[in-house]
Design an enzyme around this catalytic site. Structure first.
Site, PDB file in Angstrom:
ATOM      1  N   THR A  27      16.975   2.432  13.717  1.00 17.72           N
ATOM      2  CA  THR A  27      18.385   2.088  13.106  1.00 17.72           C
ATOM      3  C   THR A  27      19.055   3.215  12.709  1.00 17.72           C
ATOM      4  O   THR A  27      18.687   4.259  13.088  1.00 17.72           O
ATOM      5  CB  THR A  27      17.781   1.527  11.531  1.00 17.72           C
ATOM      6  N   LEU A  66      14.332   5.196  10.165  1.00 13.67           N
ATOM      7  CA  LEU A  66      15.223   5.252   9.114  1.00 13.67           C
ATOM      8  C   LEU A  66      16.062   6.637   9.058  1.00 13.67           C
ATOM      9  O   LEU A  66      15.454   7.491   8.921  1.00 13.67           O
ATOM     10  CB  LEU A  66      14.704   4.926   7.874  1.00 13.67           C
ATOM     11  N   ILE A  96      11.502   9.200   9.945  1.00 12.53           N
ATOM     12  CA  ILE A  96      12.763   9.748   9.247  1.00 12.53           C
ATOM     13  C   ILE A  96      13.785  10.250  10.296  1.00 12.53           C
ATOM     14  O   ILE A  96      13.112  11.038  11.272  1.00 12.53           O
ATOM     15  CB  ILE A  96      12.520  10.881   8.078  1.00 12.53           C
ATOM     16  N   LYS A  97      14.991   9.828  10.630  1.00 14.57           N
ATOM     17  CA  LYS A  97      15.626  10.102  11.614  1.00 14.57           C
ATOM     18  C   LYS A  97      16.873  11.291  11.080  1.00 14.57           C
ATOM     19  O   LYS A  97      17.428  10.932   9.895  1.00 14.57           O
ATOM     20  CB  LYS A  97      16.769   9.074  12.001  1.00 14.57           C
ATOM     21  N   ILE A  98      16.789  12.295  11.613  1.00 11.76           N
ATOM     22  CA  ILE A  98      17.484  13.378  11.145  1.00 11.76           C
ATOM     23  C   ILE A  98      18.357  13.822  12.449  1.00 11.76           C
ATOM     24  O   ILE A  98      18.029  14.086  13.601  1.00 11.76           O
ATOM     25  CB  ILE A  98      16.820  14.660  11.176  1.00 11.76           C
TER      26      ILE A  98
END
Ligand code: E4P
Length: 266
Positions: A27, A66, A96-98
């Site tokens: 996402t 996310l 976790i998307k960074i």
């Protein structure tokens, strides 16, 4: 090659998981916006927290990325940890998307890289997003990202700027004579990342992103991507061919009554 669904629409996630061929979900804030707007249109009460929990459960234990919305190092780490703490308990599948570089200007900023390193060291799996060069992928991998996401379609968009095209139009893997700092197409970007990671024994997974059509999905598999994340419409397109439908019509026409004994179509 694994296939992730690039969507935050719960019905799409549920339908694609029912097919049994999806291995994860990605996402981003734009996909979340689309999902929230759809919920609002249908008159539903929007609680993003409970909606995300439904997505995590629908993904049946497979990774769900996310994305953080903060842009400063400390804030990204704090937000990433909050997201992970709040949501990973649901189904133990949060990534976790960074962004590789969280600067809103075209500036060299190590905030994203530092956040990847801090979260990875804290045992939180990171998907590094907004990758447009193999060297960004290399730095993200060195920082400890579990997944790196080169954006194929958006590189193609940049390479065909000035032409008239639809977002889902195919752009040749070999390019059209132009290049972006030595990258001739989105598929080439992914292929270069794969080659570098293989050559140097880098463990991060190459997650080909921003895929706009079924042929590009095939070319990501040929390029050696570990994973391709695709929108729902690409997944549906990948299962279609006019000759398959024509063949189905002919076979159906040709069913003789004797077949009925096996419980098939009459
Ligand atoms: C995935 O992680 C990306 O957010 C996504 O693939 C971007 O796709 P787009 O360029 O079609 O928006």
């Amino acid at each position: 090659m694994k296939i992730f669904l690039d969507s935050a629409i719960l019905s799409e996630i549920e339908e694609s998981y029912a097919s049994g061929i999806v291995d994860g979900v990605t996402t981003n804030p734009s996909l979340m916006k689309k999902a929230v707007e759809e919920l609002k249109r249908s008159g539903e009460n929007v609680s993003l927290e409970s909606y995300i929990k439904k997505i995590l459960l629908a993904a049946k234990g497979t990774p769900v990325s996310l994305e953080v919305t903060s842009t400063e190092y400390g804030d990204m780490v704090k937000e990433g940890k909050t997201l992970y703490r709040k949501f990973n308990v649901v189904a133990k599948n949060v990534v976790i998307k960074i962004p590789v570089n969280s600067s809103l200007e075209n500036q060299g900023s190590f905030d994203g890289i530092k956040a990847i390193r801090a979260l990875s060291r804290a045992g939180i799996p990171v998907n590094c997003t907004l990758i447009f060069t193999p060297e960004q992928a290399l730095l993200a991998a060195k920082a400890g990202a579990k997944f790196v996401s080169p954006f194929a379609g958006r590189i193609d968009d940049a390479l065909r700027e000035g032409e008239s095209f639809d977002k889902s139009d195919y752009y040749p893997a070999i390019g059209k004579g132009k290049h972006d700092n030595g990258v001739v197409s989105g598929v080439d970007l992914v292929a270069q990342c794969v080659r570098i990671f293989k050559m140097h024994g880098i463990k991060s997974r190459v997650l080909a992103a921003s895929i706009r059509n079924a042929r590009q999905l095939r070319e990501m598999a040929l390029a050696g991507a570990d994973i391709a994340t695709v929108p729902f419409y690409v997944l549906k397109d990948a299962i279609k061919h006019a000759k398959t439908a024509e063949g189905m019509r002919k076979f159906t026409e040709d069913i003789v009554p004797e077949y009925a004994v096996f419980g098939g179509k009459k």
